[in-house]
Motif scaffolding. Sequence first.
Motif, PDB file in Angstrom:
ATOM      1  N   LYS A   1      52.407  11.593  34.400  1.00  0.00           N
ATOM      2  CA  LYS A   1      52.992  11.618  33.061  1.00  0.00           C
ATOM      3  C   LYS A   1      52.064  11.051  31.986  1.00  0.00           C
ATOM      4  O   LYS A   1      52.500  10.712  30.897  1.00  0.00           O
ATOM      5  N   GLY A   2      50.767  10.964  32.288  1.00  0.00           N
ATOM      6  CA  GLY A   2      49.800  10.470  31.319  1.00  0.00           C
ATOM      7  C   GLY A   2      49.372  11.555  30.351  1.00  0.00           C
ATOM      8  O   GLY A   2      49.411  12.738  30.661  1.00  0.00           O
ATOM      9  N   LYS A   3      48.939  11.146  29.169  1.00  0.00           N
ATOM     10  CA  LYS A   3      48.445  12.086  28.169  1.00  0.00           C
ATOM     11  C   LYS A   3      47.018  12.497  28.542  1.00  0.00           C
ATOM     12  O   LYS A   3      46.281  11.731  29.160  1.00  0.00           O
ATOM     13  N   PRO A   4      46.597  13.686  28.135  1.00  0.00           N
ATOM     14  CA  PRO A   4      45.225  14.132  28.437  1.00  0.00           C
ATOM     15  C   PRO A   4      44.185  13.153  27.888  1.00  0.00           C
ATOM     16  O   PRO A   4      44.379  12.556  26.832  1.00  0.00           O
ATOM     17  N   GLU A   5      43.097  13.009  28.636  1.00  0.00           N
ATOM     18  CA  GLU A   5      41.982  12.173  28.219  1.00  0.00           C
ATOM     19  C   GLU A   5      40.708  12.997  28.302  1.00  0.00           C
ATOM     20  O   GLU A   5      40.489  13.705  29.273  1.00  0.00           O
ATOM     21  N   SER A   6      39.874  12.883  27.284  1.00  0.00           N
ATOM     22  CA  SER A   6      38.616  13.622  27.248  1.00  0.00           C
ATOM     23  C   SER A   6      37.436  12.673  27.331  1.00  0.00           C
ATOM     24  O   SER A   6      37.494  11.543  26.830  1.00  0.00           O
ATOM     25  N   TYR A   7      36.377  13.154  27.962  1.00  0.00           N
ATOM     26  CA  TYR A   7      35.130  12.417  28.095  1.00  0.00           C
ATOM     27  C   TYR A   7      34.018  13.351  27.644  1.00  0.00           C
ATOM     28  O   TYR A   7      34.034  14.538  27.963  1.00  0.00           O
ATOM     29  N   VAL A   8      33.067  12.816  26.902  1.00  0.00           N
ATOM     30  CA  VAL A   8      31.948  13.608  26.406  1.00  0.00           C
ATOM     31  C   VAL A   8      30.718  13.223  27.222  1.00  0.00           C
ATOM     32  O   VAL A   8      30.291  12.067  27.200  1.00  0.00           O
ATOM     33  N   LEU A   9      30.184  14.187  27.969  1.00  0.00           N
ATOM     34  CA  LEU A   9      29.017  13.966  28.821  1.00  0.00           C
ATOM     35  C   LEU A   9      27.792  14.462  28.061  1.00  0.00           C
ATOM     36  O   LEU A   9      27.570  15.668  27.944  1.00  0.00           O
TER      37      LEU A   9
END
Length: 137
Positions: free
Chosen positions: A92-100
Amino acid sequence: MSVRPVPPLRRPAAAAALIVALSVTLAACADGDSARPAGSRASGSAGDSCISDFDPAKDYFLVKSTVEHAKNFTLRYEKSYQVLTVKEPYPKGKPESYVLVKCGAPKPKLTGDLAKAQQITTRSRACTPPRPRTYRC
């Protein structure tokens, strides 16, 4: 015999493990000498590939990975960085983005949903594909 419940994974530890695994898997094999754009030279030890003489107009990902079986994340390519978004990093977590960000490229100025995304510099090493879709690093 009693069974102890397994404590839930801690979010930072799970995210760190995911980032390390994906950055090694996705970035390590995508930049062999034959795929390096003209004008970008390797620096560092043998096999390491970092961008030197950065040109913001060049696409530094000539070989792009595709996701076929995984369903909980997406991978998008920009010219000098990748955006990895985990759709549900924990229940139930919100999306998380990572920039590589590719080694040698400046960190991009991000806006919108990516403005607060963690930026991680990735270093890749050259590897040779022995046959299509199977890589040995």
